[in-house]
Design a protein around this motif. Structure first.
Motif, PDB file in Angstrom:
ATOM      1  N   PRO A 156       0.775  -1.058   0.107  1.00  0.00           N
ATOM      2  CA  PRO A 156      -0.118  -0.127   0.188  1.00  0.00           C
ATOM      3  C   PRO A 156       0.840   1.308  -0.029  1.00  0.00           C
ATOM      4  O   PRO A 156       0.359   2.375  -0.526  1.00  0.00           O
ATOM      5  N   ILE A 157       1.954   1.271   0.499  1.00  0.00           N
ATOM      6  CA  ILE A 157       2.709   2.372   0.618  1.00  0.00           C
ATOM      7  C   ILE A 157       3.292   2.832  -0.639  1.00  0.00           C
ATOM      8  O   ILE A 157       3.270   3.799  -1.365  1.00  0.00           O
ATOM      9  N   SER A 158       3.608   1.706  -1.380  1.00  0.00           N
ATOM     10  CA  SER A 158       4.146   2.007  -3.026  1.00  0.00           C
ATOM     11  C   SER A 158       2.909   2.346  -3.981  1.00  0.00           C
ATOM     12  O   SER A 158       3.177   3.379  -4.785  1.00  0.00           O
ATOM     13  N   LEU A 159       1.635   1.965  -3.487  1.00  0.00           N
ATOM     14  CA  LEU A 159       0.600   2.337  -4.394  1.00  0.00           C
ATOM     15  C   LEU A 159       0.359   3.849  -4.040  1.00  0.00           C
ATOM     16  O   LEU A 159       0.328   4.767  -5.005  1.00  0.00           O
ATOM     17  N   ARG A 160       0.424   4.381  -2.858  1.00  0.00           N
ATOM     18  CA  ARG A 160       0.201   5.756  -2.426  1.00  0.00           C
ATOM     19  C   ARG A 160       1.398   6.605  -3.090  1.00  0.00           C
ATOM     20  O   ARG A 160       0.991   7.643  -3.356  1.00  0.00           O
ATOM     21  N   LYS A 161       2.817   6.121  -3.038  1.00  0.00           N
ATOM     22  CA  LYS A 161       3.606   6.648  -3.388  1.00  0.00           C
ATOM     23  C   LYS A 161       3.786   7.224  -4.976  1.00  0.00           C
ATOM     24  O   LYS A 161       4.133   8.204  -5.682  1.00  0.00           O
ATOM     25  N   ASN A 162       3.748   5.969  -5.568  1.00  0.00           N
ATOM     26  CA  ASN A 162       3.788   6.016  -6.992  1.00  0.00           C
ATOM     27  C   ASN A 162       2.583   6.435  -7.803  1.00  0.00           C
ATOM     28  O   ASN A 162       2.553   6.145  -9.332  1.00  0.00           O
ATOM     29  N   ARG A 163       1.614   6.712  -7.247  1.00  0.00           N
ATOM     30  CA  ARG A 163       0.329   7.211  -8.149  1.00  0.00           C
ATOM     31  C   ARG A 163       0.601   8.536  -8.640  1.00  0.00           C
ATOM     32  O   ARG A 163       1.370   9.414  -8.561  1.00  0.00           O
ATOM     33  N   LEU A 164      -0.424   9.227  -9.526  1.00  0.00           N
ATOM     34  CA  LEU A 164      -0.376  10.401 -10.168  1.00  0.00           C
ATOM     35  C   LEU A 164      -1.022  11.372  -8.996  1.00  0.00           C
ATOM     36  O   LEU A 164      -2.023  10.738  -8.220  1.00  0.00           O
ATOM     37  N   GLY A 165      -0.392  12.439  -8.985  1.00  0.00           N
ATOM     38  CA  GLY A 165      -1.143  13.667  -8.034  1.00  0.00           C
ATOM     39  C   GLY A 165      -2.081  14.227  -8.762  1.00  0.00           C
ATOM     40  O   GLY A 165      -2.229  13.945 -10.084  1.00  0.00           O
ATOM     41  N   SER A 166      -2.954  15.142  -8.106  1.00  0.00           N
ATOM     42  CA  SER A 166      -4.141  15.833  -8.850  1.00  0.00           C
ATOM     43  C   SER A 166      -3.498  17.234  -9.167  1.00  0.00           C
ATOM     44  O   SER A 166      -2.839  17.799  -8.086  1.00  0.00           O
ATOM     45  N   PHE A 167      -4.027  17.892  -9.958  1.00  0.00           N
ATOM     46  CA  PHE A 167      -3.763  19.483 -10.121  1.00  0.00           C
ATOM     47  C   PHE A 167      -4.856  20.289  -9.111  1.00  0.00           C
ATOM     48  O   PHE A 167      -5.914  20.100  -8.921  1.00  0.00           O
ATOM     49  N   ILE A 168      -4.040  20.896  -8.201  1.00  0.00           N
ATOM     50  CA  ILE A 168      -4.552  21.692  -6.849  1.00  0.00           C
ATOM     51  C   ILE A 168      -4.149  22.853  -6.868  1.00  0.00           C
ATOM     52  O   ILE A 168      -2.934  23.204  -7.249  1.00  0.00           O
ATOM     53  N   VAL A 169      -4.870  23.632  -6.215  1.00  0.00           N
ATOM     54  CA  VAL A 169      -4.311  25.025  -5.413  1.00  0.00           C
ATOM     55  C   VAL A 169      -4.720  24.559  -3.915  1.00  0.00           C
ATOM     56  O   VAL A 169      -5.831  24.462  -3.426  1.00  0.00           O
ATOM     57  N   ARG A 170      -3.508  24.621  -3.052  1.00  0.00           N
ATOM     58  CA  ARG A 170      -3.720  24.356  -2.010  1.00  0.00           C
ATOM     59  C   ARG A 170      -3.112  25.547  -0.848  1.00  0.00           C
ATOM     60  O   ARG A 170      -1.728  25.899  -1.100  1.00  0.00           O
ATOM     61  N   GLY A 171      -3.740  26.050   0.015  1.00  0.00           N
ATOM     62  CA  GLY A 171      -3.297  26.972   1.127  1.00  0.00           C
ATOM     63  C   GLY A 171      -3.284  26.502   2.319  1.00  0.00           C
ATOM     64  O   GLY A 171      -4.399  25.535   2.777  1.00  0.00           O
ATOM     65  N   GLN A 172      -2.500  26.799   3.219  1.00  0.00           N
ATOM     66  CA  GLN A 172      -2.141  26.024   4.502  1.00  0.00           C
ATOM     67  C   GLN A 172      -1.716  27.039   5.319  1.00  0.00           C
ATOM     68  O   GLN A 172      -1.090  28.026   5.146  1.00  0.00           O
ATOM     69  N   THR A 173      -2.071  27.074   6.728  1.00  0.00           N
ATOM     70  CA  THR A 173      -1.669  27.729   7.877  1.00  0.00           C
ATOM     71  C   THR A 173      -1.212  26.913   8.848  1.00  0.00           C
ATOM     72  O   THR A 173      -1.887  25.821   9.083  1.00  0.00           O
ATOM     73  N   LEU A 174      -0.149  27.159   9.505  1.00  0.00           N
ATOM     74  CA  LEU A 174       0.252  26.440  10.966  1.00  0.00           C
ATOM     75  C   LEU A 174       0.465  27.339  12.137  1.00  0.00           C
ATOM     76  O   LEU A 174       0.697  28.553  11.967  1.00  0.00           O
ATOM     77  N   TRP A 175       0.308  26.663  13.293  1.00  0.00           N
ATOM     78  CA  TRP A 175       0.476  27.312  14.309  1.00  0.00           C
ATOM     79  C   TRP A 175       1.088  26.058  15.512  1.00  0.00           C
ATOM     80  O   TRP A 175       1.218  24.924  14.958  1.00  0.00           O
ATOM     81  N   ASP A 176       1.498  26.249  16.443  1.00  0.00           N
ATOM     82  CA  ASP A 176       1.922  25.621  17.477  1.00  0.00           C
ATOM     83  C   ASP A 176       1.079  24.418  17.781  1.00  0.00           C
ATOM     84  O   ASP A 176       0.111  24.564  18.223  1.00  0.00           O
ATOM     85  N   GLY A 177       1.532  23.137  17.214  1.00  0.00           N
ATOM     86  CA  GLY A 177       0.836  21.789  17.271  1.00  0.00           C
ATOM     87  C   GLY A 177      -0.278  21.664  16.339  1.00  0.00           C
ATOM     88  O   GLY A 177      -1.201  20.792  16.500  1.00  0.00           O
ATOM     89  N   GLY A 178      -0.776  22.493  15.343  1.00  0.00           N
ATOM     90  CA  GLY A 178      -1.696  22.320  14.613  1.00  0.00           C
ATOM     91  C   GLY A 178      -1.634  22.965  12.970  1.00  0.00           C
ATOM     92  O   GLY A 178      -0.900  23.593  12.936  1.00  0.00           O
ATOM     93  N   SER A 179      -2.597  22.725  12.383  1.00  0.00           N
ATOM     94  CA  SER A 179      -2.683  23.101  10.944  1.00  0.00           C
ATOM     95  C   SER A 179      -3.994  23.216  10.331  1.00  0.00           C
ATOM     96  O   SER A 179      -4.982  22.508  10.951  1.00  0.00           O
ATOM     97  N   LEU A 180      -4.075  24.000   9.415  1.00  0.00           N
ATOM     98  CA  LEU A 180      -5.677  24.243   8.734  1.00  0.00           C
ATOM     99  C   LEU A 180      -5.139  24.267   7.026  1.00  0.00           C
ATOM    100  O   LEU A 180      -4.188  25.255   6.849  1.00  0.00           O
ATOM    101  N   ALA A 181      -5.558  23.455   6.108  1.00  0.00           N
ATOM    102  CA  ALA A 181      -5.447  23.507   4.721  1.00  0.00           C
ATOM    103  C   ALA A 181      -6.582  23.333   4.126  1.00  0.00           C
ATOM    104  O   ALA A 181      -7.570  22.631   4.294  1.00  0.00           O
ATOM    105  N   ALA A 182      -6.725  24.233   3.013  1.00  0.00           N
ATOM    106  CA  ALA A 182      -7.800  24.126   2.145  1.00  0.00           C
ATOM    107  C   ALA A 182      -7.167  24.007   0.695  1.00  0.00           C
ATOM    108  O   ALA A 182      -6.451  24.728   0.200  1.00  0.00           O
ATOM    109  N   THR A 183      -7.811  22.854  -0.037  1.00  0.00           N
ATOM    110  CA  THR A 183      -7.473  22.513  -1.284  1.00  0.00           C
ATOM    111  C   THR A 183      -8.739  22.524  -2.411  1.00  0.00           C
ATOM    112  O   THR A 183      -9.813  22.171  -1.799  1.00  0.00           O
ATOM    113  N   VAL A 184      -8.315  23.053  -3.460  1.00  0.00           N
ATOM    114  CA  VAL A 184      -9.359  23.004  -4.495  1.00  0.00           C
ATOM    115  C   VAL A 184      -8.707  22.465  -5.620  1.00  0.00           C
ATOM    116  O   VAL A 184      -7.761  22.870  -6.268  1.00  0.00           O
TER     117      VAL A 184
END
Length: 425
Positions: A156-184
């Protein structure tokens, strides 16, 4: 990428900035370069060759197998705030793979990242956005469907690593111990070339946007570390003409030797059979989850047990009815489930063992067992791998057990033995 450390133990780090979690298994040769390989700072290139022999069922003659692969990754900071990533793999194998292509190019990733501050950034381009804390089945890995062009390993690790990515726009913000990401992720089609919308390409060197961007999709990912041993993650996923899906990931580290995890996704949607056949809409609330734990020993042996469930898959009675009918119906359904990387039936078990430095340094042993609990069919895989400074060698064995109309027994390949060599350039 986040992987297990050299001792094979689960890292205690929080969720990654992209919402990803450390992978729950790492098979030595399938994906991960040994830690002591001296790689150029900005790129990695290796050549991989494989040869073997397969015993087939259904009265078919045994066949020999050969594969030659070239894998390239470029990851460079162009400036303090800018980063570019390119990733591509070419596989040439005989006999041809299940997509009827002897040569398959997987254009995995190509994106730029802008990080104006340590607390956030933006990614634009083809990104392999992987999510989920489970080892063998990831219900919250929402961008996995139709993304694998060439199957070189059932790990399953090989399947996850060797697959195609998707065309996206992703914005993310981080803070101490957490994160928020929005993907389109927008819809991209080849209609101008006469291709049917949503049909993955069977061309060897296609970028295959039709597979990864066949519909408009969006994803919100929120994570927050609650303690040193508890890091939950929430996901909200949506796509055009479908109800939103809610996801949840959690890992708990009660002791240094034990990691337990739970991955869940739920929402209103059709069954897998209705999706595969284009039948009547049978949408209702459905859920998928994986529940498991990993035990690590001082001798670098890691044992994982995972229970998997999908209410979108067929129950035992429904699966027995389908597989007792025309062979094309059950085989078509299983092929669709495989492309979606989803469970064809309701319940399954996944067992995995990874043993680093077995008796001598740099000798690794890996094994996995998949059991379908509806028809008791099984898939087993084992590997012994040795690592040098710039090369790997592995011996891999695989076997399936079950009647021809079962989930794993349907595969014509009953047993196989392969030798794999990898050389880092």
């Amino acid at each position: 990428e986040e992987v297990w450390d050299r001792a094979g133990r689960w890292p205690g780090a929080a969720w990654g900035a992209d919402g990803s979690h450390p992978d729950a298994a790492a098979l030595a040769l399938a994906d991960t370069a040994p830690a002591d390989v001296e790689q150029p700072a900005d790129w990695r290139l290796f050549v991989e060759g494989a040869a073997g022999h397969s015993a087939l069922g259904y009265g078919l003659s045994a066949e020999d197998f050969r594969r030659l692969s070239l894998d390239f990754v470029f990851d460079k900071k162009l400036a303090p705030q800018w980063r570019v990533v390119l990733s591509n793999r070419i596989d040439r194998q005989s006999p041809q793979n299940r997509a009827a292509m002897a040569t398959v190019n997987s254009f995995r990733e190509a994106y730029v990242s802008w990080q104006p501050a340590d607390a956030g950034g933006i990614d634009l381009g083809r990104v392999n956005a992987r999510y989920g804390t489970a080892a063998g089945y990831n219900p919250t890995d929402y961008f996995r469907d139709d993304a694998v062009r060439s199957v070189v390993s059932l790990d399953p690790i090989s399947l996850r690593k060797n697959r195609l990515g998707s065309f996206i726009v992703r914005g993310q913000t981080l803070w101490d111990g957490g994160s928020l990401a929005a993907t389109v992720s927008p819809r991209l089609t080849r209609s101008s070339l006469g291709a049917a919308a949503g049909t993955p390409s069977n061309e060897s060197f296609s970028a295959d946007w039709e597979a990864t961007n066949k519909k408009e999709r969006w994803l919100l990912v929120f994570s927050q570390r609650l303690s040193d041993t508890l890091s939950p993650q929430w996901l909200l996923y949506g796509q055009k003409q479908a109800k939103p899906q809610l996801g949840f990931n959690m890992s708990l580290v009660p002791t240094d030797a034990l990691v337990s995890y739970f991955e869940w996704s739920g929402g209103r949607g059709p069954s897998l059979l209705a999706q595969a056949t284009g039948g009547a809409d049978d949408s209702r609330f459905r859920q998928r989850f994986a529940l498991g734990c990993t035990y690590s020993t001082a001798s670098k042996l890691n044992l994982t047990l995972e229970f998997q469930h999908s209410s979108a898959g067929l129950g035992r009675d429904a699966w027995n009815i389908l597989r007792s009918g025309p062979a094309t119906a059950s085989s078509g359904y299983l092929a669709f489930a495989e492309r979606q990387q989803d469970l064809p039936t309701r319940h399954a078990l996944f067992l995995h063992a990874a043993w680093r430095d077995v008796f001598v340094s740099d000798l690794d042993f890996n094994a996995l067992l998949r059991i379908n609990l509806e028809d008791r069919s099984r898939l087993a895989w084992m590997e012994v791998a040795y690592h040098w400074k710039r090369a790997d060698a592995a011996l891999q064995w695989q076997a399936t057990h079950g009647d021809p109309r079962t989930v794993f027994g349907a595969s014509p390949e009953r047993r196989s033995l392969r030798v794999v060599f990898r050389f880092y350039l």
